[in-house]
Design a protein around this motif. Sequence first.
Motif, mmCIF file in Angstrom:
data_model
loop_
_atom_site.group_PDB
_atom_site.id
_atom_site.type_symbol
_atom_site.label_atom_id
_atom_site.label_comp_id
_atom_site.label_asym_id
_atom_site.label_seq_id
_atom_site.Cartn_x
_atom_site.Cartn_y
_atom_site.Cartn_z
ATOM 1 N N GLY A 181 7.794 -2.108 9.966
ATOM 2 C CA GLY A 181 8.414 -0.909 10.540
ATOM 3 C C GLY A 181 8.628 0.172 9.494
ATOM 4 O O GLY A 181 7.846 0.330 8.562
ATOM 5 N N ASP A 182 9.723 0.886 9.655
ATOM 6 C CA ASP A 182 10.105 1.948 8.731
ATOM 7 C C ASP A 182 10.804 1.284 7.541
ATOM 8 O O ASP A 182 11.770 0.564 7.718
ATOM 9 N N LEU A 183 10.291 1.505 6.349
ATOM 10 C CA LEU A 183 10.863 0.821 5.167
ATOM 11 C C LEU A 183 12.078 1.543 4.586
ATOM 12 O O LEU A 183 12.684 1.058 3.628
ATOM 13 N N ARG A 184 12.441 2.683 5.169
ATOM 14 C CA ARG A 184 13.549 3.459 4.588
ATOM 15 C C ARG A 184 14.829 2.627 4.504
ATOM 16 O O ARG A 184 15.212 1.971 5.470
ATOM 17 N N GLY A 185 15.427 2.625 3.312
ATOM 18 C CA GLY A 185 16.675 1.900 3.122
ATOM 19 C C GLY A 185 16.500 0.418 2.847
ATOM 20 O O GLY A 185 17.474 -0.292 2.637
ATOM 21 N N THR A 186 15.265 -0.082 2.851
ATOM 22 C CA THR A 186 15.018 -1.488 2.529
ATOM 23 C C THR A 186 14.629 -1.597 1.048
ATOM 24 O O THR A 186 14.309 -0.592 0.409
ATOM 25 N N PRO A 187 14.648 -2.822 0.506
ATOM 26 C CA PRO A 187 14.231 -2.988 -0.900
ATOM 27 C C PRO A 187 12.752 -2.633 -1.110
ATOM 28 O O PRO A 187 12.308 -2.507 -2.246
ATOM 29 N N TYR A 188 12.018 -2.485 -0.013
ATOM 30 C CA TYR A 188 10.572 -2.226 -0.109
ATOM 31 C C TYR A 188 10.237 -0.754 0.070
ATOM 32 O O TYR A 188 9.082 -0.374 0.147
ATOM 33 N N ASP A 189 11.281 0.081 0.125
ATOM 34 C CA ASP A 189 11.082 1.522 0.324
ATOM 35 C C ASP A 189 10.763 2.163 -1.020
ATOM 36 O O ASP A 189 11.600 2.163 -1.922
ATOM 37 N N PRO A 190 9.551 2.715 -1.177
ATOM 38 C CA PRO A 190 9.207 3.326 -2.462
ATOM 39 C C PRO A 190 10.040 4.576 -2.739
ATOM 40 O O PRO A 190 10.112 5.019 -3.888
ATOM 41 N N ASP A 191 10.690 5.135 -1.736
ATOM 42 C CA ASP A 191 11.477 6.353 -1.920
ATOM 43 C C ASP A 191 12.976 6.086 -2.014
ATOM 44 O O ASP A 191 13.765 7.009 -1.972
ATOM 45 N N GLY B 106 0.811 -1.219 0.000
ATOM 46 C CA GLY B 106 0.000 0.000 0.000
ATOM 47 C C GLY B 106 0.844 1.268 0.000
ATOM 48 O O GLY B 106 0.432 2.298 -0.529
ATOM 49 N N ARG B 107 2.037 1.180 0.604
ATOM 50 C CA ARG B 107 2.907 2.362 0.644
ATOM 51 C C ARG B 107 3.455 2.719 -0.741
ATOM 52 O O ARG B 107 4.017 3.802 -0.911
ATOM 53 N N TRP B 108 3.321 1.812 -1.710
ATOM 54 C CA TRP B 108 3.800 2.098 -3.069
ATOM 55 C C TRP B 108 2.770 2.816 -3.925
ATOM 56 O O TRP B 108 3.076 3.237 -5.047
ATOM 57 N N VAL B 109 1.572 2.949 -3.426
ATOM 58 C CA VAL B 109 0.523 3.575 -4.248
ATOM 59 C C VAL B 109 0.789 5.069 -4.379
ATOM 60 O O VAL B 109 0.799 5.793 -3.377
ATOM 61 N N ASN C 273 3.504 -5.522 -7.861
ATOM 62 C CA ASN C 273 3.562 -6.996 -7.889
ATOM 63 C C ASN C 273 4.947 -7.500 -7.468
ATOM 64 O O ASN C 273 5.066 -8.476 -6.727
ATOM 65 N N GLN C 274 5.979 -6.810 -7.949
ATOM 66 C CA GLN C 274 7.345 -7.246 -7.626
ATOM 67 C C GLN C 274 7.636 -7.079 -6.138
ATOM 68 O O GLN C 274 8.275 -7.943 -5.519
ATOM 69 N N VAL C 275 7.149 -5.992 -5.562
ATOM 70 C CA VAL C 275 7.314 -5.782 -4.117
ATOM 71 C C VAL C 275 6.582 -6.888 -3.347
ATOM 72 O O VAL C 275 7.122 -7.472 -2.400
ATOM 73 N N CYS C 276 5.373 -7.189 -3.769
ATOM 74 C CA CYS C 276 4.560 -8.230 -3.121
ATOM 75 C C CYS C 276 5.270 -9.578 -3.150
ATOM 76 O O CYS C 276 5.401 -10.265 -2.119
ATOM 77 N N GLU C 277 5.738 -9.960 -4.325
ATOM 78 C CA GLU C 277 6.359 -11.273 -4.490
ATOM 79 C C GLU C 277 7.645 -11.392 -3.666
ATOM 80 O O GLU C 277 7.861 -12.385 -2.962
ATOM 81 N N LYS C 278 8.473 -10.355 -3.724
ATOM 82 C CA LYS C 278 9.772 -10.391 -3.038
ATOM 83 C C LYS C 278 9.592 -10.409 -1.514
ATOM 84 O O LYS C 278 10.215 -11.212 -0.809
ATOM 85 N N TRP C 279 8.730 -9.531 -1.013
ATOM 86 C CA TRP C 279 8.515 -9.464 0.453
ATOM 87 C C TRP C 279 7.946 -10.793 0.959
ATOM 88 O O TRP C 279 8.367 -11.317 1.994
ATOM 89 N N THR C 280 7.014 -11.354 0.215
ATOM 90 C CA THR C 280 6.394 -12.616 0.635
ATOM 91 C C THR C 280 7.441 -13.721 0.729
ATOM 92 O O THR C 280 7.503 -14.451 1.733
ATOM 93 N N ARG C 281 8.281 -13.848 -0.298
ATOM 94 C CA ARG C 281 9.306 -14.899 -0.294
ATOM 95 C C ARG C 281 10.322 -14.670 0.807
ATOM 96 O O ARG C 281 10.733 -15.608 1.479
ATOM 97 N N GLU C 282 10.704 -13.415 0.997
ATOM 98 C CA GLU C 282 11.705 -13.121 2.035
ATOM 99 C C GLU C 282 11.168 -13.388 3.437
ATOM 100 O O GLU C 282 11.949 -13.487 4.387
ATOM 101 N N HIS C 283 9.878 -13.492 3.580
ATOM 102 C CA HIS C 283 9.280 -13.781 4.887
ATOM 103 C C HIS C 283 8.784 -15.216 4.981
ATOM 104 O O HIS C 283 7.983 -15.546 5.859
#
Length: 278
Positions: free
Chosen positions: A266-276, A33-36, A46-56
């Motif tokens: 948490g805070d996504l800053r600096g992670t692969p899931y950070d939209p910024d 949702g933070r990527w919207v 979709n790529q964020v969804c797939e990667k985060w799911t696998r990494e967890h």
Amino acid sequence: MGRDEPIDINGPEAIAGMRRVGVMAAALLDVVGRWVRPGVSTLEINQVCEKWTREHGGVSAPLGYRGYPKSLCTSVNDVVCHGIPSAKAVLREGDIVNLDVTPKLDGWHGDTSATYYVGSKISPEAKLVTETSRECLALGIAQVREGAYVGDIGAAIQALAEGRGLSVVREFCGHGINRIFHCGPSVPHYGRRGEGPRLKAGMIFTIEPMINTGTWRTKILKDGWTAITSDGGLSAQFEHTLLVTANGVEILTDPAKVKGSEFDPGDLRGTPYDPDRG
Ligand code: MF3
Ligand code: CO
Ligand code: CO
């Protein structure tokens, strides 16, 4: 479709697995949702969804489900549900988009979705259908307790939506869910109080009302998945996975359960899931 089969009464092991994947689904919905925002394509989400799911430690249940090609559904404006992420579908200022995620963890499924505003210039009509759909889910959940009827849920939702001049989609319903993505009961978002199966503690199912500005009728695009309103009107949807308890209801995909959990993004800053990220 198997949704009218006998309804599972889930035991302690299933409930534990469904609680865990429910929190995972809520966390994942937060992350995607933070990527919207305007300019982001639904394929990037979709790529964020797939990667985060696998990494967890999970898998994306939609991917390959009955031939579905992607890891979540992304349904923009007149798309009712099952919109397929695509590089061509770039979000624009004023759009509404539903993100529907279903991670699978240790064989259990957690199913949740929300509709988001893209940017800040949102039409009154888009706000009405989105906020009504959000309220319809809450009102549907408020009907859930041992001894209530499945029909109580749809009756409450239908009255609220139609009372505002909106319509309720008929072709797609909530569903039982556990090790099976879609099982009984079928949970229509319209209907009559006192009809349908009676709720018992241990049942687990979704409520996921799709509310339209115009007609409730839908059609399916040639991709075999994307459902759109037949009149081009807007459609919005919210979804939770719910457990019937002795005292009422537990929202397994409640976002309030994410903070401090093993899935807290948490805070996504600096992670692969950070939209910024740079
Ligand atoms: N998550 C959807 C639901 O709420 C189902 C998507 S099935 C898919 O039931 F194959 F389109 F992903
Ligand atoms: Co669902
Ligand atoms: Co869903």
